[in-house]
Design a protein around this motif. Sequence first.
Motif, PDB file in Angstrom:
ATOM      1  N   ARG A   1       0.730  -1.296  -0.124  1.00 51.27           N
ATOM      2  CA  ARG A   1       0.032   0.189   0.308  1.00 51.27           C
ATOM      3  C   ARG A   1       0.874   1.843   0.150  1.00 51.27           C
ATOM      4  NH1 ARG A   1      -2.908  -0.632   5.104  1.00 51.27           N
ATOM      5  NH2 ARG A   1      -2.052   0.661   5.939  1.00 51.27           N
TER       6      ARG A   1
ATOM      7  N   ARG B   1      -7.401   3.213  -2.343  1.00 50.85           N
ATOM      8  CA  ARG B   1      -9.213   2.983  -2.020  1.00 50.85           C
ATOM      9  C   ARG B   1      -9.522   2.131  -3.081  1.00 50.85           C
ATOM     10  NH1 ARG B   1     -11.938   8.431  -0.711  1.00 50.85           N
ATOM     11  NH2 ARG B   1     -14.021   6.910   0.137  1.00 50.85           N
TER      12      ARG B   1
ATOM     13  N   ARG C   1     -12.137  -1.011  -2.736  1.00 52.28           N
ATOM     14  CA  ARG C   1     -13.949  -0.524  -2.884  1.00 52.28           C
ATOM     15  C   ARG C   1     -14.485  -0.981  -4.388  1.00 52.28           C
ATOM     16  NH1 ARG C   1     -16.447   4.006  -0.796  1.00 52.28           N
ATOM     17  NH2 ARG C   1     -17.479   3.787  -2.760  1.00 52.28           N
TER      18      ARG C   1
ATOM     19  N   LEU D   1      -9.464  -0.941   4.084  1.00 49.66           N
ATOM     20  CA  LEU D   1     -10.314  -0.019   3.931  1.00 49.66           C
ATOM     21  C   LEU D   1     -10.689   0.993   5.099  1.00 49.66           C
ATOM     22  CD1 LEU D   1     -13.152  -1.053   1.511  1.00 49.66           C
ATOM     23  CD2 LEU D   1     -11.417   0.513   0.784  1.00 49.66           C
TER      24      LEU D   1
ATOM     25  N   LEU E   1      -7.090   2.450   5.961  1.00 43.62           N
ATOM     26  CA  LEU E   1      -7.302   3.717   4.993  1.00 43.62           C
ATOM     27  C   LEU E   1      -7.950   5.338   6.108  1.00 43.62           C
ATOM     28  CD1 LEU E   1      -7.062   2.012   1.750  1.00 43.62           C
ATOM     29  CD2 LEU E   1      -5.181   3.585   2.734  1.00 43.62           C
TER      30      LEU E   1
ATOM     31  N   ASP F   1     -15.711   5.914   3.018  1.00 41.06           N
ATOM     32  CA  ASP F   1     -16.445   4.431   3.151  1.00 41.06           C
ATOM     33  C   ASP F   1     -17.194   3.957   4.286  1.00 41.06           C
ATOM     34  OD1 ASP F   1     -14.258   3.979   0.425  1.00 41.06           O
ATOM     35  OD2 ASP F   1     -12.872   4.247   2.325  1.00 41.06           O
TER      36      ASP F   1
END
Length: 445
Positions: free
Chosen positions: A235, A246, A250, A269, A272, A277
């Motif tokens: 990441r 992200r 999603r 998620l 993050l 979200d």
Amino acid sequence: MANYLQTLIADASCAHTLPDLSRYATNCSGYVREAAVRRCGQLGQPDLLPIVNERLNDWVPEVREAARQALSELLLTSPKAQLLANLPGMLRLRGGSGRGDSAQWLATFEARLIALLGTDVIAEQARHGDIVSARACIGLLMRYRLVDTHALIALILGRGDDIVLCLDAVQLIGDLPAGQQPACQALALRSHFGTVRTRALRGLLAQDDATPEARKTAAMRALGDTQSSARYVAREYLGALGVDVRAYYRTLLGQAVTARTAQICLAELAALRALGDTELVRSCAADTRAIVRLAALTAWFKLAAADKDHIAAVALADSAPRVRKFGAMLVQRDGAYLPFEQVARMLEAVGDLRLLLRMAESHPWQWLEWIARLSLRLDREQALALRLDASLGKWLTQSQIWYDNLGSEQAARLRAEPARSSLRALVSGPSAALAEVERELDARA
């Protein structure tokens, strides 16, 4: 020297059976142990190797020296298979953990051992032997550079069943010429161990000889790794390249993915920490798969801790025990508030009476009332299976400090004969503590 000790030494010096030599080799007298070990060397029987190995670290220097000499004799008479089976014991002093200075002896002994066994035999045991003997063999291969580093790394990672060795292999990758490292790092990225994959990924992403495309591909693949630390490395790397991680998660979560992949997406998620979200994560709490519902509720709590009361209510009403356990944790550890009557109704509806009783422990009189209520409802076998008797015993040891919290209506229900009878049925014989509770309840009439 006392006659009995001289007799023991003489007996040890002429013993010939394994049980006798084993007994003498563990005698409290160093003289007897030394005689037994020397006798092992004279006999030269391979099955005596474990006895001799054990005395290599004896607290008496003379016994240690006798064990070394005996081991040298046994090297000449023992089949290779038996030497390999006893290799960990022979090399147990490696690393400086033994008594005295054994470094010089070990170097000489290991050289002889390698000459007797041969590199091919040692390497084969390293590949297919049990973990303990494989570690010993790989130690020999590594210390004496019996195979090249690339082959050794491939051997270790090919086994793949020992995290200690696999981490050593990742460390060895740094010793390779830069051009050979990416191929070995790719092997390590397929390791069963998440820590190994994480370290290999760090090494590959920092490797200038790996093409940018190869590094990006490895990082994108690691976004779905089951190891959170590997996902974190990926990441961070991709974020620096401008990749919208992200959006990736999603999009993936909106597809028909496996439960494990959905778990990973939800966890990432949450990590993050984008409040936008929350609704997507919350929608997953209605998934048909319990493991996904749990991941969704966990992520929802991380993104919106202020919703913990609602999250706890959803979790406690769930059909899956693991999800209800999460709801209980939110109440008991994280401060989510739900009236106990609501909690009890939800848990009773799904039949989780054990969790109901456990959560009732924070509400003493409701706890006692539910013990009585369940005792009336269940037959004796069911009540004992639920450990209602143990719950009542635990309650009685703490009840004396709770009377100020007892309401009149609750006291009336507990004072009623059915409740009294059900509680008495849970104790074996007269109980002074329960009688005291009954007197207190009567006093409140």
